[in-house]
Design a protein around this motif. Structure first.
Motif, PDB file in Angstrom:
ATOM      1  N   PHE A  36      -7.444   6.945 -11.409  1.00 21.93           N
ATOM      2  CA  PHE A  36      -6.139   7.515 -11.714  1.00 21.93           C
ATOM      3  C   PHE A  36      -5.986   8.939 -11.182  1.00 21.93           C
ATOM      4  CE2 PHE A  36      -5.561   4.035 -14.737  1.00 21.93           C
ATOM      5  CZ  PHE A  36      -4.244   3.721 -14.458  1.00 21.93           C
ATOM      6  N   ARG A  37      -7.111   9.644 -11.013  1.00 20.44           N
ATOM      7  CA  ARG A  37      -7.001  10.970 -10.392  1.00 20.44           C
ATOM      8  C   ARG A  37      -6.472  10.855  -8.964  1.00 20.44           C
ATOM      9  NH1 ARG A  37     -12.274  14.574 -10.328  1.00 20.44           N
ATOM     10  NH2 ARG A  37     -12.941  12.848  -8.985  1.00 20.44           N
ATOM     11  N   ILE A  38      -6.973   9.843  -8.235  1.00 18.98           N
ATOM     12  CA  ILE A  38      -6.432   9.610  -6.886  1.00 18.98           C
ATOM     13  C   ILE A  38      -5.008   9.089  -6.975  1.00 18.98           C
ATOM     14  CG2 ILE A  38      -6.737   8.237  -4.780  1.00 18.98           C
ATOM     15  CD1 ILE A  38      -9.724   8.278  -5.283  1.00 18.98           C
ATOM     16  N   SER A  39      -4.704   8.271  -8.003  1.00 17.18           N
ATOM     17  CA  SER A  39      -3.352   7.734  -8.146  1.00 17.18           C
ATOM     18  C   SER A  39      -2.328   8.834  -8.334  1.00 17.18           C
ATOM     19  CB  SER A  39      -3.295   6.763  -9.325  1.00 17.18           C
ATOM     20  OG  SER A  39      -4.150   5.665  -9.121  1.00 17.18           O
ATOM     21  N   LEU A  40      -2.732   9.888  -9.095  1.00 15.13           N
ATOM     22  CA  LEU A  40      -1.798  10.999  -9.317  1.00 15.13           C
ATOM     23  C   LEU A  40      -1.507  11.732  -8.023  1.00 15.13           C
ATOM     24  CD1 LEU A  40      -3.179  12.405 -12.677  1.00 15.13           C
ATOM     25  CD2 LEU A  40      -1.108  11.051 -12.326  1.00 15.13           C
ATOM     26  N   SER A  41      -2.551  12.030  -7.221  1.00 14.28           N
ATOM     27  CA  SER A  41      -2.394  12.676  -5.903  1.00 14.28           C
ATOM     28  C   SER A  41      -1.497  13.888  -5.954  1.00 14.28           C
ATOM     29  CB  SER A  41      -1.852  11.669  -4.879  1.00 14.28           C
ATOM     30  OG  SER A  41      -2.679  10.552  -4.785  1.00 14.28           O
TER      31      SER A  41
ATOM     32  N   GLY B 296       1.108  14.379  -7.476  1.00 14.98           N
ATOM     33  CA  GLY B 296       2.524  14.031  -7.450  1.00 14.98           C
ATOM     34  C   GLY B 296       3.016  13.546  -6.105  1.00 14.98           C
ATOM     35  N   SER B 297       2.162  13.481  -5.100  1.00 20.98           N
ATOM     36  CA  SER B 297       2.594  13.071  -3.769  1.00 20.98           C
ATOM     37  C   SER B 297       2.543  11.555  -3.651  1.00 20.98           C
ATOM     38  CB  SER B 297       1.695  13.706  -2.704  1.00 20.98           C
ATOM     39  OG  SER B 297       2.052  13.228  -1.435  1.00 20.98           O
ATOM     40  N   SER B 298       3.555  10.963  -2.999  1.00 18.89           N
ATOM     41  CA  SER B 298       3.577   9.515  -2.798  1.00 18.89           C
ATOM     42  C   SER B 298       2.934   9.118  -1.485  1.00 18.89           C
ATOM     43  CB  SER B 298       5.025   9.013  -2.840  1.00 18.89           C
ATOM     44  OG  SER B 298       5.769   9.614  -1.790  1.00 18.89           O
ATOM     45  N   VAL B 299       2.639  10.090  -0.600  1.00 15.77           N
ATOM     46  CA  VAL B 299       2.006   9.825   0.689  1.00 15.77           C
ATOM     47  C   VAL B 299       0.649  10.504   0.693  1.00 15.77           C
ATOM     48  CG1 VAL B 299       2.185  10.060   3.193  1.00 15.77           C
ATOM     49  CG2 VAL B 299       4.256   9.707   1.831  1.00 15.77           C
TER      50      VAL B 299
ATOM     51  N   THR C 225      -0.696   7.071   4.452  1.00 21.27           N
ATOM     52  CA  THR C 225       0.006   5.901   3.953  1.00 21.27           C
ATOM     53  C   THR C 225       0.633   6.247   2.606  1.00 21.27           C
ATOM     54  OG1 THR C 225      -0.230   3.610   3.248  1.00 21.27           O
ATOM     55  CG2 THR C 225      -2.101   5.066   2.854  1.00 21.27           C
ATOM     56  N   ILE C 226       1.560   5.400   2.157  1.00 23.80           N
ATOM     57  CA  ILE C 226       2.019   5.537   0.776  1.00 23.80           C
ATOM     58  C   ILE C 226       0.902   5.010  -0.128  1.00 23.80           C
ATOM     59  CG2 ILE C 226       4.460   5.410   1.322  1.00 23.80           C
ATOM     60  CD1 ILE C 226       4.427   2.480   0.553  1.00 23.80           C
ATOM     61  N   LYS C 227       0.802   5.560  -1.324  1.00 22.63           N
ATOM     62  CA  LYS C 227      -0.334   5.244  -2.176  1.00 22.63           C
ATOM     63  C   LYS C 227      -0.108   3.929  -2.927  1.00 22.63           C
ATOM     64  CE  LYS C 227       1.313   8.095  -6.052  1.00 22.63           C
ATOM     65  NZ  LYS C 227       1.013   9.263  -6.887  1.00 22.63           N
ATOM     66  N   LEU C 228      -1.227   3.401  -3.452  1.00 19.27           N
ATOM     67  CA  LEU C 228      -1.239   2.209  -4.294  1.00 19.27           C
ATOM     68  C   LEU C 228      -0.699   0.976  -3.574  1.00 19.27           C
ATOM     69  CD1 LEU C 228      -0.144   3.600  -7.777  1.00 19.27           C
ATOM     70  CD2 LEU C 228      -2.442   3.185  -6.925  1.00 19.27           C
ATOM     71  N   ILE C 229      -1.254   0.678  -2.392  1.00 17.57           N
ATOM     72  CA  ILE C 229      -0.848  -0.537  -1.669  1.00 17.57           C
ATOM     73  C   ILE C 229      -2.017  -1.505  -1.519  1.00 17.57           C
ATOM     74  CG2 ILE C 229       1.019   0.605  -0.398  1.00 17.57           C
ATOM     75  CD1 ILE C 229      -0.847   0.696   2.013  1.00 17.57           C
ATOM     76  N   VAL C 230      -3.263  -1.010  -1.532  1.00 15.53           N
ATOM     77  CA  VAL C 230      -4.413  -1.895  -1.352  1.00 15.53           C
ATOM     78  C   VAL C 230      -4.832  -2.528  -2.681  1.00 15.53           C
ATOM     79  CG1 VAL C 230      -6.818  -2.025  -0.583  1.00 15.53           C
ATOM     80  CG2 VAL C 230      -5.179  -0.592   0.663  1.00 15.53           C
ATOM     81  N   GLN C 231      -4.814  -1.733  -3.776  1.00 19.48           N
ATOM     82  CA  GLN C 231      -5.301  -2.213  -5.074  1.00 19.48           C
ATOM     83  C   GLN C 231      -4.551  -3.451  -5.577  1.00 19.48           C
ATOM     84  OE1 GLN C 231      -3.321  -1.248  -8.140  1.00 19.48           O
ATOM     85  NE2 GLN C 231      -4.500  -2.832  -9.169  1.00 19.48           N
TER      86      GLN C 231
ATOM     87  N   LYS D  62       8.728  14.925   2.269  1.00 18.84           N
ATOM     88  CA  LYS D  62       9.982  15.656   2.018  1.00 18.84           C
ATOM     89  C   LYS D  62      11.107  14.693   1.683  1.00 18.84           C
ATOM     90  CE  LYS D  62       8.878  19.677   4.874  1.00 18.84           C
ATOM     91  NZ  LYS D  62       9.227  20.445   6.097  1.00 18.84           N
ATOM     92  N   GLU D  63      11.142  13.546   2.386  1.00 20.12           N
ATOM     93  CA  GLU D  63      12.185  12.567   2.090  1.00 20.12           C
ATOM     94  C   GLU D  63      12.018  12.012   0.678  1.00 20.12           C
ATOM     95  OE1 GLU D  63      12.028   9.622   5.084  1.00 20.12           O
ATOM     96  OE2 GLU D  63      12.901  10.896   6.650  1.00 20.12           O
TER      97      GLU D  63
END
Length: 586
Positions: free
Chosen positions: A411-416, A418-421, A461-467, A582-583
């Motif tokens: 979850f620490r990596i999931s938070l990133s 607040g970044s989605s990329v 990449t955007i996060k949480l796509i492999v899990q 930014k988007e």
């Protein structure tokens, strides 16, 4: 219109007659200027070449009058003073040597070993020095072939030879002094000479017409190109016009003092005609500009009315093409100006409405992405905590601690922050922690490996796509495995894209189930297996919403043949990832 055309015709006829007269005058002047320019260039090259040759002559004079004449060969050697003389001018010299009348080597520097096959007394420079006792002799360029070169270099040289008097035990005997100067010095002076543009060139010949330097010397030696050097040797100094190989050209000749060499400058007639062409273009420009001035007054009134209408028409076409910076302020008569203001007001209203619609669509898209993200995290958290409860109930507290530790890092990596990329390296590390948790839950049921091609982990990449894909592979593919289950995760480049592949050797799925997994309207679950398939479908939708319909998930599966899921993403570097962040924040 009739008056305008009549006055224009008379003016054009007068200007054509005047232009032809000026053209003939200018053509004669241009020829004279071209010849004078060539003479000046050759005079400057001659001055530079004369200075270079004089420096070589001074070296020869120094070697003769200050070294050879002051040394008795019966008592001393010439090697050391000649070596000092060579060191002072080594950039322009290849070697200095002194020979006896019979061709024997008396002294030489820096090359000292004669080749066994060489007889100096038979060389042309040796014979010429013996014949012209009072004069210096310059040879044509040739490869230095007297001495053994320890570096095995083939140096092009021009030999300066002269007859000298040697003193041996008080008696005088004849000998020859040879100074081999580097041909590169002459080449440097003669090359890159601007002579009549790109087609003009300069070459150097001796008194007999033999080529000493030519910009295409190798082609001439190879027989692939010819030059009119023999005829040029007979030309007197000055400018001449000749025809060679069917082409007319202007040839300028300048004799290099005390050597008999000749500098020859060649300018093809096409170059002169290029200058004539510029004169013709200038003349035509003057004619057409004058015609424009004549008809301008007659057409000005009609243009005052029609020009604003045409400008308004162009502005409307630009608006149709999608341009936003359209100027509708066209001026002109009152009616046309009023029409332009009305159109501008209408366009401004339309743009405001379009901006409002775009803003609403962007808000809708961001809301949808947030909803998809919120669906993934609770789904995984529920499954993981369910596994922890199961371990705790079965007394596997140490395994539960390890699983919770991996969950915290997960979850620490999931938070990133607040970044989605995030970097692909973080996403793969995220997958490793997930596999750690699931391996502990499904102990001895399956094995997994994760590899990444060099350079891929530095992309984004955007996060949480492999899990979520791994979750489906484990629940649907490994549910009935008994120690022989395998999952392979591989990340690699494919053209301008990045592919993350998740393959398992599970029971596979029929095609209708595969289609249902990515169908936004139907159920995503596989009958008889755990999991709802929400995370799997959401990954596909998130990728397509972020990067477009060209990207997303592809499923390759058949019953009893395993399943392979390919996640296709654009190859984003750090700068492109920053734009997507930014988007996402906008």
């Amino acid at each position: 219109m009739v008056l305008s055309l009549s006055f224009t015709a008379v003016a054009v006829a007068g200007m054509v007659l005047l232009g032809l007269t000026l053209f003939l005058r200018f053509s004669h002047t241009t020829n004279a200027q071209m010849a004078e320019s060539s003479r000046r260039v050759l005079a400057q090259v001659n001055l530079n070449l004369d200075g270079y040759l004089r420096s070589m002559m001074r070296i020869s004079d120094t070697a003769y009058y200050r070294v050879i004449k002051d040394t008795d060969l019966g008592e001393a050697s010439l090697d050391e003073p000649l070596e000092l003389l060579y060191e002072g001018s080594r950039d322009s010299l290849v070697s200095i040597a002194v020979f006896s009348r019979e061709g024997g080597l008396i002294a030489a520097t820096p090359l000292t070993g004669l080749k066994n096959s060489v007889a100096p007394e038979r060389e042309s420079w040796f014979a010429t020095a013996e014949q012209k006792i009072e004069n210096l002799h310059f040879s044509t360029p040739h490869v230095q072939n007297l001495f053994e070169d320890p570096d095995y270099r083939y140096r092009w040289v021009v030999s300066l030879s002269r007859q000298v008097e040697l003193t041996r035990n008080g008696s005088i005997e004849s000998g020859v002094l040879l100074v081999d100067m580097s041909f590169g010095g002459i080449e440097q002076i003669c090359k890159d000479v601007d002579l009549g543009g790109q087609q003009g060139y300069l070459y150097l010949i001796d008194g007999g017409g033999e080529i000493i330097y030519h910009p295409r010397q190798q082609l001439i030696y190879a027989g692939l190109l010819e030059e009119n050097n023999r005829a040029a040797a007979s030309y007197a100094d000055g400018s001449h016009t000749e025809t060679f190989q069917g082409r007319s050209r202007q040839v300028t000749v300048k004799t290099v003092g005390y050597t008999g060499w000749k500098l020859v400058g060649v300018v093809p007639s096409e170059t002169v005609w290029d200058n004539y062409g510029q004169l013709v273009l200038f003349f035509l420009f003057v004619v057409f500009f004058s015609v424009y001035l004549l008809v301008f007054a007659n057409l000005r009134l009609s243009g005052w009315i029609t020009a604003p209408v045409k400008k308004l028409d162009r502005a409307v076409k630009e608006l149709e093409a999608g341009s936003r910076a359209v100027d509708f302020d066209v001026g002109g008569p009152y009616e046309v100006e009023h029409l332009s203001h009305s159109i501008q007001s209408m366009v401004s209203t339309l743009r405001h409405l379009m901006d409002d619609i775009i803003q609403q669509e962007e808000q809708k898209r961001r809301s949808e992405l947030d909803v998809l993200q919120s669906q993934i995290n609770p789904h995984f958290l529920y499954n993981t905590l369910d596994s922890v409860v199961w371990m705790t109930e079965n007394g596997r507290t140490e395994d539960a601690v390890v699983m919770l530790t991996s969950l915290a890092r997960f979850f620490r990596i999931s938070l990133s922050r607040g970044s989605s990329v995030i970097p692909i390296a973080d996403e793969l590390e995220h997958a490793r922690h997930y596999l750690t948790i699931q391996k502990m839950r499904y102990k001895n049921k399956f094995s997994a490996d994760l590899t990444a091609e060099d350079g891929v982990e530095n992309l984004y990449t955007i996060k949480l796509i492999v899990q979520p894909v791994l979750e489906n592979a484990i629940y649907h593919g490994m549910a009935y495995a008994d120690g022989d289950g395998e999952i392979h995760i591989r990340a690699f480049r494919e053209g301008a894209d990045v592919v993350i592949e998740v393959a398992d050797n599970g029971p596979g799925m029929p095609q209708e189930v595969v289609e249902r997994l990515l169908d936004a309207g139907g159920p995503a679950s596989v009958q008889g297996a755990k999991g709802s398939g929400i995370g799997f479908r959401n990954v596909h939708r998130r990728i397509r919403l972020t990067f477009g319909p060209a990207y997303g998930l592809t499923i390759l599966s058949e019953p009893d043949a395993g399943t392979t899921v390919r996640i296709r993403l654009p190859a984003l570097d750090e700068a492109e990832a920053r734009r997507y962040r930014k988007e996402g924040e906008a």
